[in-house]
Design an enzyme around this catalytic site. Structure first.
Site, PDB file in Angstrom:
ATOM      1  N   GLU A   1       0.904  -1.170  -0.020  1.00 43.12           N
ATOM      2  CA  GLU A   1       0.081  -0.022  -0.100  1.00 43.12           C
ATOM      3  C   GLU A   1       0.955   1.355  -0.051  1.00 43.12           C
ATOM      4  O   GLU A   1       0.505   2.251  -0.687  1.00 43.12           O
ATOM      5  CB  GLU A   1      -1.002  -0.100   1.225  1.00 43.12           C
ATOM      6  CG  GLU A   1      -1.928   1.060   1.506  1.00 43.12           C
ATOM      7  CD  GLU A   1      -2.908   1.137   0.104  1.00 43.12           C
ATOM      8  OE1 GLU A   1      -3.546   0.418   0.093  1.00 43.12           O
ATOM      9  OE2 GLU A   1      -2.640   2.206  -0.620  1.00 43.12           O
TER      10      GLU A   1
ATOM     11  N   LYS B   1       5.354   4.616  -9.970  1.00 41.21           N
ATOM     12  CA  LYS B   1       4.147   4.547  -9.367  1.00 41.21           C
ATOM     13  C   LYS B   1       2.825   4.345 -10.143  1.00 41.21           C
ATOM     14  O   LYS B   1       1.903   3.545  -9.934  1.00 41.21           O
ATOM     15  CB  LYS B   1       3.917   5.918  -8.313  1.00 41.21           C
ATOM     16  CG  LYS B   1       4.819   5.970  -7.408  1.00 41.21           C
ATOM     17  CD  LYS B   1       4.905   7.129  -6.375  1.00 41.21           C
ATOM     18  CE  LYS B   1       5.697   7.310  -5.400  1.00 41.21           C
ATOM     19  NZ  LYS B   1       5.713   8.653  -4.741  1.00 41.21           N
TER      20      LYS B   1
END
Lengths: 404, 404
Positions: B124, B200
């Site tokens: 996460e 990302k």
């Protein structure tokens, strides 16, 4: 293949059927198997709609159908939804609900039944429509000591207030326009009086505290008294006015209120406009976070219900704990909460000006619109002290809380 | 009691230890048991820090310690993190990582190892710091056909661009200020050239497609060429400039790019300023959603790692599928993407004006600043056609994409 039954074929229920149809391929890939609607419960008939072929009018037909794995509850209201849902869970069937009344009043009880029968009670769609907030709170923000959850949780009132802000319009005419556009109901009390937002913040605060917050204990003030002038004053202070469901912790005690509030331009919720919803969370290590999206509407809400169905299908008979117990959480006395207020009184004069400073101390700005009385933004004061303090300086027209 | 080992005692690793200490009570309640750090791996010594007592310099000491249940990987870089993490997973130990390089290049492979050994690989914190986005994408937005994920995924560049926007400052001086304040590194290439954001968005797009997106295939343009003038032009069109990691689907094909883009005021990402990150998601039934928060920083990132640890503790040896396979996803040819551009050329005259209209067709606005050439906003055109089209009208100074 997983078989589901939908209880209630209204806006959300028919949306769930539509999402399962339109995105069938992706959904099967993510759930690991096909998901098929095999029964729909509704008292009405839907001639011409393919649902007619799987429509039943008696819940017992769904109880008796042993092929059903998961139940979707989109009826609304506490009864008979509660009886139907608890019976389904007792049969070991996971239930996915969009019903905020049911979740706010019976959530912990239903979770307990689910746990006892190795299935799940999911309710992502009950708060924030399509916005993921229930599961993130329960699975992603768990490392934090959460000390604030504040949200714009009702799309109807946010639409009305955004229009009032942008067009300088009055409440009554804006409500009429919202009703014409289908954004407000003919009987809009549940929205405009804040009752809807109140149930939703009670659910979020229950998840944060792990106990059950009684929504009836949350002071709830609607938007019906907000005027075009209030927005002018708010703008003078670089703010807008939004219906905020506000909960926060001071000294290990949570407080909660639903009320129209001045939201400063720097606050992440300031940019949440029109029918959109936003949920702001502050944690002691996370700092600020916000979740934004469509808080209502047929398909966004159905998106959240179906995601719950996929999760229920993936988990099978493994219970996913939300850590929410039936034990009552007593929210703090709202009168001892300290916050800033935008106060408007009927009187205006140099003497009143002096009097205001005397009673309220440092007043951040004083703004005179000739003939409109005095308008000033206080420093943080106790909610319970406000009426007396105002009475010492003049006649209250309005006092709007500030979200800081 | 669950025992964890932390690999790497830098900013994030020491943050994880701090969060576990500060919020021990809540964390134990949510995980169902106490979580204790029993070993920390780092090559350095930390005299005076209590970590010194549980510090080891050899990973094999952690491998051999049978009491360890969960491993936290906060070392950064692909090697030896990959070897350590895959070994831990092979031992049936769940791993929680904040390492975007590792996840972008080895995520699917590590998930496969986790699945084979009935444990979990969670990450996460690898995207968006403390913002919950990985788990919500995988468990809450599953009913949708997601056709766009765009984010402000790098806090350093967002801080620099926000300053440039608000203060009319130039890039070089703003970078210096950011370095002084500790918001930018002395060697800031990974941030300002867009490499960090690129990894990302590759992770997010991999989760959305369920396959592995090679970040090296994503065109990546940094912010080093953005000038104070660019912001003036952007403002003229009611927009700001932000470094956007942009991925979207046309005709079942995903495209991706990292580049500075004009973000119109109406876009939810427009309000994401300073070091904050925001991730915008559009689904075919969900419509718009956005996740906002601190995308970096010791404690917010550690908050996400520890939430993963709690989830790993709760799940035990049950694998939670993210539906991400090692199969390669080929992103589309960036040259055929159609979008609007803010174009600036060196020349200015009435003839050039005519020529621009001739070549570009309907140009939304033409804005002359005497002596600064011509600045215009195009209709959507193919990225691959832009150089030729510009060459027909003048000498390109800059062309900035528009996020629509």
């Amino acid at each position: 293949m997983k078989h589901i039954a939908i209880l209630g074929y209204g806006t959300i229920g028919s949306g769930v059927a539509a999402v399962l149809r339109v995105n069938a391929k992706q959904i099967a890939a993510r759930a690991g198997e096909e998901i098929v609607v095999s029964k729909v419960l509704d008292l009405r008939e839907f001639p011409g709609d393919p649902v007619q072929e799987i429509l039943v009018h008696d819940y017992q037909e769904i109880v008796a159908d042993e092929s059903i794995d998961i139940v979707v509850e989109t009826m609304g209201g506490v009864h008979p939804a509660f009886e139907f849902v608890s019976q389904a869970l007792s049969q070991g069937r996971s239930v996915c609900s969009s019903n905020k009344e049911l979740v706010a009043s019976k959530g912990a009880e239903l979770l307990k039944i689910a746990k006892e029968h190795n299935c799940n009670f999911f309710f992502e769609a009950s708060v924030g429509g399509g916005i993921p907030i229930i599961r993130p709170l329960s699975t992603c923000l768990t490392a934090d000591d959460i000390d604030e959850v504040s949200g714009i949780l009702n799309g109807t009132t946010n639409f009305i207030l955004t229009k009032m802000d942008q067009e300088g319009a009055d409440y009554a005419e804006t409500l009429k326009e919202a009703q014409k556009l289908g954004y407000a109901e003919l009987h809009p009390e549940a929205d405009v009086e804040g009752f809807d937002a109140c149930r939703k913040i009670a659910i979020l605060l229950s998840l944060v505290t792990g106990k059950t917050v009684n929504y009836e204990q949350i002071p709830t003030i609607g938007i019906t008294e907000i005027t075009a002038e209030d927005f002018q004053y708010a703008k003078f202070f670089g703010a807008s006015i939004k219906l905020i469901a506000n909960s926060f912790k001071v000294d290990d005690q949570f407080y909660a209120i639903v009320a129209p509030m001045l939201v400063p331009a720097e606050h992440p919720l300031h940019a949440v406009n029109d029918v959109f919803n936003g949920i702001f969370v502050h944690g002691n290590v996370l700092d600020n976070a916000m979740f934004y999206g469509r808080g209502a509407g047929k398909l966004p809400t159905a998106s959240a219900v179906v995601a719950d169905v996929i999760e229920a299908a993936k988990l099978g008979h493994q219970y996913a704990s939300y850590g929410w117990s039936e034990e009552a959480y007593e929210i703090g006395n709202p009168l001892i909460v300290r916050r800033r207020f935008l106060v408007r009184i009927a009187e205006e004069s140099a003497e009143i000006d002096e009097k205001i400073k005397e009673v309220f101390g440092k007043v951040m700005h004083i703004h005179y619109l000739k003939g409109e009385g005095s308008v000033f933004l206080t420093e943080p004061i106790c909610e319970g002290d406000l009426p007396d303090m105002v009475a010492q300086v003049g006649t209250l027209i309005s006092a709007i809380r500030v979200l800081d």
